[in-house]
Write a protein that holds these residues in place. Structure first.
Motif, PDB file in Angstrom:
ATOM      1  N   MET A   1       0.903  -1.219  -0.036  1.00 37.62           N
ATOM      2  CA  MET A   1      -0.089   0.036   0.062  1.00 37.62           C
ATOM      3  C   MET A   1       0.814   1.265  -0.128  1.00 37.62           C
ATOM      4  N   CYS A  17     -10.908   1.404  -9.215  1.00 38.38           N
ATOM      5  CA  CYS A  17     -10.592   1.962  -7.980  1.00 38.38           C
ATOM      6  C   CYS A  17     -11.680   2.492  -7.355  1.00 38.38           C
ATOM      7  N   TYR A  27      -8.816   5.967   1.619  1.00 35.52           N
ATOM      8  CA  TYR A  27      -8.112   4.768   1.158  1.00 35.52           C
ATOM      9  C   TYR A  27      -8.543   5.001  -0.434  1.00 35.52           C
ATOM     10  N   ILE A  29      -9.373   1.460  -2.709  1.00 40.04           N
ATOM     11  CA  ILE A  29      -9.153   0.170  -2.874  1.00 40.04           C
ATOM     12  C   ILE A  29      -9.599  -0.196  -4.353  1.00 40.04           C
ATOM     13  N   ASN A  30      -9.487  -1.634  -4.345  1.00 42.65           N
ATOM     14  CA  ASN A  30      -9.569  -1.972  -5.747  1.00 42.65           C
ATOM     15  C   ASN A  30      -9.905  -3.770  -5.762  1.00 42.65           C
ATOM     16  N   LYS A  31     -11.284  -3.956  -5.759  1.00 38.41           N
ATOM     17  CA  LYS A  31     -11.656  -5.357  -5.715  1.00 38.41           C
ATOM     18  C   LYS A  31     -10.994  -6.207  -6.531  1.00 38.41           C
ATOM     19  N   LYS A  32     -10.979  -5.757  -7.892  1.00 30.87           N
ATOM     20  CA  LYS A  32     -10.562  -6.713  -9.111  1.00 30.87           C
ATOM     21  C   LYS A  32      -8.964  -6.869  -8.973  1.00 30.87           C
ATOM     22  N   ASN A  33      -8.201  -5.678  -8.618  1.00 28.75           N
ATOM     23  CA  ASN A  33      -6.824  -5.895  -8.493  1.00 28.75           C
ATOM     24  C   ASN A  33      -6.419  -5.259  -7.177  1.00 28.75           C
ATOM     25  N   PRO A  34      -6.164  -6.205  -6.076  1.00 30.25           N
ATOM     26  CA  PRO A  34      -5.772  -5.817  -4.796  1.00 30.25           C
ATOM     27  C   PRO A  34      -4.555  -4.821  -4.648  1.00 30.25           C
ATOM     28  N   ARG A  35      -3.632  -5.067  -5.804  1.00 33.44           N
ATOM     29  CA  ARG A  35      -2.461  -4.446  -5.427  1.00 33.44           C
ATOM     30  C   ARG A  35      -2.438  -2.950  -5.594  1.00 33.44           C
ATOM     31  N   LYS A  37      -3.766  -0.282  -4.081  1.00 30.99           N
ATOM     32  CA  LYS A  37      -4.175   0.125  -2.795  1.00 30.99           C
ATOM     33  C   LYS A  37      -3.206   1.374  -2.470  1.00 30.99           C
TER      34      LYS A  37
END
Length: 41
Positions: A1, A17, A27, A29-35, A37
């Motif tokens: 992060m 995002c 924050y 956050i991204n559900k599809k691509n958790p990197r 952040k």
């Protein structure tokens, strides 16, 4: 992060995002691509 002073660049990296406020911090956050952040504050 990543901790950034501006989250605009972090938000524009991916269309999935989302900006979320938790405990006075902002924050990305991204559900599809958790990197993808990031945190501010």
């Amino acid at each position: 992060m990543k901790v950034r002073n501006s989250l605009r660049s972090a938000k524009q990296r991916d269309k999935n995002c989302r900006l979320v406020r938790r405990r006075g911090r902002v924050y990305v956050i991204n559900k599809k691509n958790p990197r993808m952040k990031a945190r501010q504050g």
